[in-house]
Structures are given as C-alpha cells and as structure tokens.
Design a protein around this motif. Structure first.
Motif, mmCIF file in Angstrom:
data_model
loop_
_atom_site.group_PDB
_atom_site.id
_atom_site.type_symbol
_atom_site.label_atom_id
_atom_site.label_comp_id
_atom_site.label_asym_id
_atom_site.label_seq_id
_atom_site.Cartn_x
_atom_site.Cartn_y
_atom_site.Cartn_z
ATOM 1 N N LEU A 41 52.851 93.534 29.683
ATOM 2 C CA LEU A 41 52.689 93.136 28.284
ATOM 3 C C LEU A 41 53.846 92.258 27.828
ATOM 4 N N GLU A 42 55.035 92.545 28.326
ATOM 5 C CA GLU A 42 56.191 91.720 27.991
ATOM 6 C C GLU A 42 56.001 90.289 28.509
ATOM 7 N N LYS A 43 55.483 90.167 29.716
ATOM 8 C CA LYS A 43 55.198 88.838 30.263
ATOM 9 C C LYS A 43 54.118 88.126 29.445
ATOM 10 N N ALA A 44 53.106 88.907 29.036
ATOM 11 C CA ALA A 44 52.034 88.309 28.242
ATOM 12 C C ALA A 44 52.548 87.838 26.884
ATOM 13 N N LYS A 45 53.547 88.528 26.350
ATOM 14 C CA LYS A 45 54.118 88.130 25.067
ATOM 15 C C LYS A 45 54.914 86.839 25.206
ATOM 16 N N LYS A 46 55.644 86.708 26.312
ATOM 17 C CA LYS A 46 56.479 85.521 26.507
ATOM 18 C C LYS A 46 55.640 84.293 26.852
ATOM 19 N N LYS A 47 54.560 84.505 27.597
ATOM 20 C CA LYS A 47 53.698 83.394 27.998
ATOM 21 C C LYS A 47 52.262 83.700 27.614
ATOM 22 N N PRO A 48 51.968 83.616 26.319
ATOM 23 C CA PRO A 48 50.613 83.947 25.869
ATOM 24 C C PRO A 48 49.587 82.955 26.399
ATOM 25 N N SER A 49 48.471 83.516 26.839
ATOM 26 C CA SER A 49 47.392 82.677 27.336
ATOM 27 C C SER A 49 46.133 83.535 27.436
ATOM 28 N N GLY A 50 45.041 82.918 27.804
ATOM 29 C CA GLY A 50 43.815 83.659 28.028
ATOM 30 C C GLY A 50 42.904 83.676 26.823
ATOM 31 N N GLU A 51 41.760 84.316 26.996
ATOM 32 C CA GLU A 51 40.731 84.343 25.964
ATOM 33 C C GLU A 51 41.195 85.098 24.726
ATOM 34 N N ALA A 52 41.914 86.225 24.933
ATOM 35 C CA ALA A 52 42.387 87.007 23.781
ATOM 36 C C ALA A 52 43.296 86.177 22.889
ATOM 37 N N TYR A 53 44.173 85.408 23.508
ATOM 38 C CA TYR A 53 45.090 84.567 22.729
ATOM 39 C C TYR A 53 44.328 83.507 21.956
ATOM 40 N N GLU A 54 43.331 82.913 22.586
ATOM 41 C CA GLU A 54 42.555 81.864 21.924
ATOM 42 C C GLU A 54 41.732 82.414 20.767
ATOM 43 N N ARG A 55 41.231 83.617 20.921
ATOM 44 C CA ARG A 55 40.370 84.184 19.873
ATOM 45 C C ARG A 55 41.179 84.771 18.726
ATOM 46 N N LEU A 56 42.327 85.395 19.038
ATOM 47 C CA LEU A 56 43.107 86.060 18.001
ATOM 48 C C LEU A 56 44.074 85.130 17.286
ATOM 49 N N GLY A 57 44.542 84.143 18.001
ATOM 50 C CA GLY A 57 45.599 83.320 17.436
ATOM 51 C C GLY A 57 46.957 83.905 17.778
ATOM 52 N N LYS A 58 47.998 83.082 17.640
ATOM 53 C CA LYS A 58 49.327 83.485 18.090
ATOM 54 C C LYS A 58 49.844 84.721 17.365
ATOM 55 N N GLU A 59 49.756 84.745 16.048
ATOM 56 C CA GLU A 59 50.351 85.841 15.267
ATOM 57 C C GLU A 59 49.696 87.182 15.584
ATOM 58 N N LYS A 60 48.379 87.234 15.556
ATOM 59 C CA LYS A 60 47.682 88.498 15.837
ATOM 60 C C LYS A 60 47.836 88.906 17.294
ATOM 61 N N TYR A 61 47.883 87.913 18.163
ATOM 62 C CA TYR A 61 48.050 88.229 19.584
ATOM 63 C C TYR A 61 49.406 88.862 19.848
ATOM 64 N N VAL A 62 50.457 88.284 19.297
ATOM 65 C CA VAL A 62 51.804 88.835 19.480
ATOM 66 C C VAL A 62 51.899 90.243 18.895
ATOM 67 N N GLU A 63 51.281 90.447 17.730
ATOM 68 C CA GLU A 63 51.314 91.773 17.117
ATOM 69 C C GLU A 63 50.545 92.791 17.958
ATOM 70 N N ALA A 64 49.420 92.381 18.525
ATOM 71 C CA ALA A 64 48.649 93.287 19.387
ATOM 72 C C ALA A 64 49.444 93.656 20.636
ATOM 73 N N VAL A 65 50.134 92.686 21.215
ATOM 74 C CA VAL A 65 50.956 92.962 22.393
ATOM 75 C C VAL A 65 52.112 93.890 22.033
ATOM 76 N N ARG A 66 52.724 93.661 20.884
ATOM 77 C CA ARG A 66 53.834 94.519 20.457
ATOM 78 C C ARG A 66 53.363 95.959 20.247
ATOM 79 N N TYR A 67 52.199 96.113 19.662
ATOM 80 C CA TYR A 67 51.651 97.461 19.461
ATOM 81 C C TYR A 67 51.362 98.140 20.799
ATOM 82 N N ALA A 68 50.766 97.386 21.743
ATOM 83 C CA ALA A 68 50.473 97.955 23.056
ATOM 84 C C ALA A 68 51.757 98.336 23.782
#
Length: 227
Positions: free
Chosen positions: A58-85
């Motif tokens: 998850l830490e790697k995903a936060k530093k280098k966001p990519s993929g379908e989840a990132y495209e659908r959620l957007g940067k802000e929501k994606y980072v928050e979802a990763v932080r929660y996980a």
C-alpha cells in the motif's frame, strides 16, 4: 454440610492435586507445551508478516498511484483510501501481537484448567453434589463458558474501542458514540448470558449420549466450511 457434599469436597481436593501434577508434567515434560507455543508463534509470525507485507504494498501504491482505482477515484480519494487501508493493516498486525500474547499467557499459565477447576465450587451451591451428577456437570460447564466468554469480551474491548474511536474516526467512518459503544458491549454480555446456558447444556447432553467420538461429528460437518 451434607455427607454427599463432604465427599464432593474430598473429591475436589483429590482432583486439584491431580491437576497440579498434570500441569507440572505438562510444563516440565517435552514436547506438548513446546509444540503448542511454537505453532502458535509461527501462526502469529505469519499473520503479522502478511499484514506488514500488505502495508508495504500500500505504501508503494501511495507513492506511485496508478491503475483503474486511481483513475476512477481521483488522486485525493485514492490517497485517502490507501491511507485508511494502511492504518487497518497496522492495526491488524498490532492486534495479532496482542491476541497472540494473551493466548500464549493463557496457555503457559494454565488459565483455562484453573478456571475449570475453580468452577467446580459452584456446583455444590446450585445442585445436589452426588444425586444430580449430570446437572452438576452442566452447571459447571455453563459457569466455565460464561466466565471465559465474558472475560474474553472484556479483553477485546480496548482494541475495539481504539479501532472505532481512533482509526475509524480518523478517516471519518465512525458513527458510534461512547454511550452506544458501552450499550453494545453490555447488550453483547447480556445476550451471552442468555444464549450460552442452553447451548452449553445441550452440547453437554449430546456429548454424553453420543459416545467418546462425539466431537468428531461436528468437526466433520464444520471443517469443510473453514477450508
């Protein structure tokens, strides 16, 4: 004190001495206790490793966001979802350590055998010591189950409170007030007190009437669902 209860008291003393010898043998002798603790430690290490490995991913995903989840959620929501996980993974690892420590302490101190032995004193105050042997065993089993279940629920409360009022609240997911949390804990304890006696007594009756291999039957039914 009736004669029957006097006999019961003597019998309790003999069982206590026998249990002390058995526990001493268990702790001093090879293998069984060591194997139990070792397997418990290996299971704990594996669970903790998996939690931390997931956190690193998850830490790697936060530093280098990519993929379908990132495209659908957007940067802000994606980072928050990763932080929660990540917080959930860290808490899972910590919970595993705490629960493992409690389990190991319970095993090494023979807490359950000692509790079982302590509940025997309750039987003579509820039913006749000699004439109602099965009723006495049922009362003792119910007392044991209630004592251990309620104790386990109480030990789980700090972790549940932290998860609810710290982790969930930090990310805006908590809708539980302290009053509701306490009410739910009390309700759970009361439901345990209501549901446990008939279940334990019924289980004891089944074990009494189905022979020494009775435990294998429910295991055979439930095992496939746990795989």
């Amino acid at each position: 004190m009736t004669k029957g209860c006097e006999v019961q008291v003597v019998d309790v003393g003999r069982r206590q001495r026998k249990m002390d010898v058995e526990m001493s043998t268990w702790s001093d002798g090879p293998p069984l206790m060591a194997w139990c603790v070792t397997l418990m430690g290996l299971a704990l290490a594996l669970e903790t490793h998996l939690s931390w490995r997931q956190r690193q991913l998850l830490e790697k995903a936060k530093k280098k966001p990519s993929g379908e989840a990132y495209e659908r959620l957007g940067k802000e929501k994606y980072v928050e979802a990763v932080r929660y996980a990540k917080d959930k993974c860290s808490f899972a690892a910590f919970s595993n350590l705490v629960e493992g420590a409690i389990s190991a302490t319970t095993l090494l101190t023979f807490a359950l055998p000692r509790l079982w032995n302590a509940t025997e004193a309750i039987c003579g105050t509820v039913v006749d010591c000699q004439e109602e042997r099965f009723a006495s065993d049922a009362v003792r089993s119910i007392a044991f189950a209630l004592a251990w279940t309620l104790t386990s629920q109480a030990m789980d409360l700090p972790l549940k409170a932290y998860s609810t009022f710290v982790i969930e609240a930090r990310h805006g997911f908590n809708t539980t007030t302290p009053k509701v949390f306490v009410k739910d804990a009390i309700t759970s304890a009361l439901l345990t007190c209501v549901a446990a006696p008939p279940l334990v007594a019924g289980g004891g009756a089944i074990l009494r009437d189905t022979g020494p291999h009775a435990a294998l039957y429910p295991w055979a039914v439930l095992a496939p669902f746990s795989i």
